[in-house]
Scaffold this active site. Sequence first.
Site, PDB file in Angstrom:
ATOM      1  N   CYS A 200      35.903 -38.958  36.685  1.00 43.29           N
ATOM      2  CA  CYS A 200      34.675 -39.745  36.805  1.00 43.29           C
ATOM      3  C   CYS A 200      33.668 -39.133  37.780  1.00 43.29           C
ATOM      4  CB  CYS A 200      35.001 -41.178  37.204  1.00 43.29           C
ATOM      5  SG  CYS A 200      36.059 -42.037  36.018  1.00 43.29           S
TER       6      CYS A 200
ATOM      7  N   HIS B 197      28.302 -44.187  39.578  1.00 44.56           N
ATOM      8  CA  HIS B 197      29.266 -44.140  38.480  1.00 44.56           C
ATOM      9  C   HIS B 197      29.531 -45.566  38.027  1.00 44.56           C
ATOM     10  CE1 HIS B 197      32.708 -43.573  36.032  1.00 44.56           C
ATOM     11  NE2 HIS B 197      33.547 -44.078  36.919  1.00 44.56           N
TER      12      HIS B 197
ATOM     13  N   ASN C 231      33.118 -47.807  31.208  1.00 47.34           N
ATOM     14  CA  ASN C 231      33.300 -46.627  32.055  1.00 47.34           C
ATOM     15  C   ASN C 231      33.386 -45.405  31.151  1.00 47.34           C
ATOM     16  OD1 ASN C 231      34.193 -44.561  33.701  1.00 47.34           O
ATOM     17  ND2 ASN C 231      35.795 -45.752  34.705  1.00 47.34           N
TER      18      ASN C 231
END
Length: 322
Positions: free
Chosen positions: A113, A249, A279
């Site tokens: 990520c 993020h 996500n």
Amino acid sequence: MTFARIAGTGSYLPDNIVTNRDLEQKVETSDQWIRERTGIEQRHIALPGQSTVDLAEQAALNAIEAAGIEATDIDLIVFATTTPDKVFPSCACILQARLGIQGCPAFDIQAVCSGFVYALATAEKFIRTGSSKKALVIGAEVFSRILNWEDRTTCVLFGDGAGAVVLEASEETGILSTHLHADGRYEELLHVPCGIANDFDAVKAGQAFVEMKGNEVFKVAVNTLGRIVDETLEANQMQKSEIDWLVPHQANLRIIAATARKLDMPMDQVVVTVNRHGNTSAASIPLALDEAVRDGRIQRGQVVLLEAFGGGFTWGSALLRY
């Protein structure tokens, strides 16, 4: 002094949308449970046969068009992904060929990520040292391929997508600083426990799935992101009030809100897409950035903080004047 400045942004999402209601039919969960704990309402999932590079190609073309350049002007490609099309060659090399670019360096970065921030920091160093004039930086994932769709703790969280930026050498202020960190001691809190050199049979059997200890990840993420906000501000001798936008993020709305509180920043100065995208790992920041640039929220000259936390653990930030 030469800066690395964002000349153009681009993104791409698969057409296929999976809502929380859809997931209620697959696993024991509910729309309310997912929303309350994550803020996610839906996510985009790649169609069969649609690959990471397929998504990245569209995002890259959009970024190149926005920058007002030709693909052949690109002299560096840095591609952040955890879900590559092949073991090798890299997604960057496959994309390079599709874009009709020849000869320039092209390589992948894997920091889950945090991948886009890692890739952006790497490309910025190439530009600062004169090794690149126009760099294509991509974050793209087809995370749905490494999800166990019977595991309600993980399958509700992730989505697929791609985002890209073109960085160019400029005398105008661009990226002010980047900050990268990792701590491999936390490996097993968020990982896929098999790969090429370890338990490849599980990979071949299609059993290479994300495993996560969510509560532990949440605690470390909130504390770590708080520290990197302080580090970034201190490095630039800036006050919290000088930051115009936070582009985090997009893992979990509660983590995003905690970072905003750390900055004393109202949520209307935070770019939030997790509710619609889920996500998307390395793709999440460039997807959110492109959306906010294209809808006019982020304007030239504004100060933008990018920050991410991911498996490894890895984490990082980039402060830039757009």
